[in-house]
Scaffold this motif. Structure first.
Motif, PDB file in Angstrom:
ATOM      1  N   GLN A  77       0.830  -1.218   0.055  1.00 44.65           N
ATOM      2  CA  GLN A  77      -0.120   0.017  -0.037  1.00 44.65           C
ATOM      3  C   GLN A  77       0.947   1.267  -0.002  1.00 44.65           C
ATOM      4  N   GLU A  78       1.957   1.281   0.847  1.00 53.20           N
ATOM      5  CA  GLU A  78       3.003   2.374   0.682  1.00 53.20           C
ATOM      6  C   GLU A  78       3.467   2.582  -0.596  1.00 53.20           C
ATOM      7  N   LEU A  80       2.492   1.641  -3.346  1.00 58.68           N
ATOM      8  CA  LEU A  80       1.347   1.923  -4.256  1.00 58.68           C
ATOM      9  C   LEU A  80       1.141   3.415  -4.191  1.00 58.68           C
ATOM     10  N   LYS A  81       0.915   3.833  -3.083  1.00 57.54           N
ATOM     11  CA  LYS A  81       0.855   5.425  -2.715  1.00 57.54           C
ATOM     12  C   LYS A  81       1.941   6.342  -3.158  1.00 57.54           C
ATOM     13  N   LEU A  82       3.237   5.698  -2.905  1.00 57.87           N
ATOM     14  CA  LEU A  82       4.245   6.437  -3.306  1.00 57.87           C
ATOM     15  C   LEU A  82       4.313   6.441  -4.792  1.00 57.87           C
ATOM     16  N   GLN A  84       1.620   6.245  -6.800  1.00 55.66           N
ATOM     17  CA  GLN A  84       0.902   7.302  -7.409  1.00 55.66           C
ATOM     18  C   GLN A  84       1.312   8.725  -7.354  1.00 55.66           C
ATOM     19  N   GLN A  85       1.888   9.020  -5.911  1.00 57.41           N
ATOM     20  CA  GLN A  85       2.378  10.350  -5.767  1.00 57.41           C
ATOM     21  C   GLN A  85       3.492  10.817  -6.831  1.00 57.41           C
TER      22      GLN A  85
END
Length: 164
Positions: A77-78, A80-82, A84-85
């Motif tokens: 999840q981290e 994936l978030k990174l 996306q950012q």
């Protein structure tokens, strides 16, 4: 009673023989049999203990695997978030660069338009001047066809020459 007594005596001997046999078996077989039962009991308890130990280890491994899975999920999840950012940042950066390029292109186009406009104005002025000269020369030639105009021109020219 002889027959009954004989049966009773026979029964007593058989019972005595059985008891004697059991006594001998007990006397000689007590240790090996008790050791066999004890070994059997120990092997059962050892297997039960090892099974319990294996179960405990399996539960511990399952707990560790669940923790590792949860950690992997969290890291996923981290990441994936990174990602996306990062994608958003790169998108914004590319849009900014594209906007800068578009602005430079607009500025260059403006400069080219100004240069072309100046050149067109100069060409138009030159054409206008050339055309005005042609019209003026044509008008003068027509005007010089008149002898009175020629006379006045000659007189003016002579006055200028005399003054110098």
């Amino acid at each position: 009673m002889t027959e009954n007594g004989h049966h009773v005596l026979e029964l007593l001997w058989k019972g005595f023989n059985i008891l004697l046999f059991l006594g001998i078996v007990y006397y000689f077989g007590r240790k090996p049999i008790s050791q066999a039962f004890e070994n059997f009991y120990r092997s059962l308890t050892d297997r039960l203990n090892s099974s319990e130990e294996e179960l405990r280890q399996a539960k511990e491994e399952l707990r560790k695997a669940q923790e590792a899975y949860e950690d992997a999920q969290r890291r996923y999840q981290e990441q994936l978030k990174l990602a996306q950012q990062t994608a958003d940042y790169l998108k914004e950066e590319e849009l900014r660069k594209a906007q800068e390029v578009a602005n430079r292109i607009r500025e260059k186009a403006r400069e080219v338009i100004e240069i072309e406009t100046k050149r067109a104005k100069e060409e138009l002025i030159n054409y206008g001047a050339k055309r005005a000269r042609e019209v003026a020369v044509d008008m003068l030639q027509r005007a010089f066809e008149d002898p009175a105009v020629q006379r006045r021109y000659i007189e003016k020219t002579l006055k200028k020459v005399e003054e110098t």
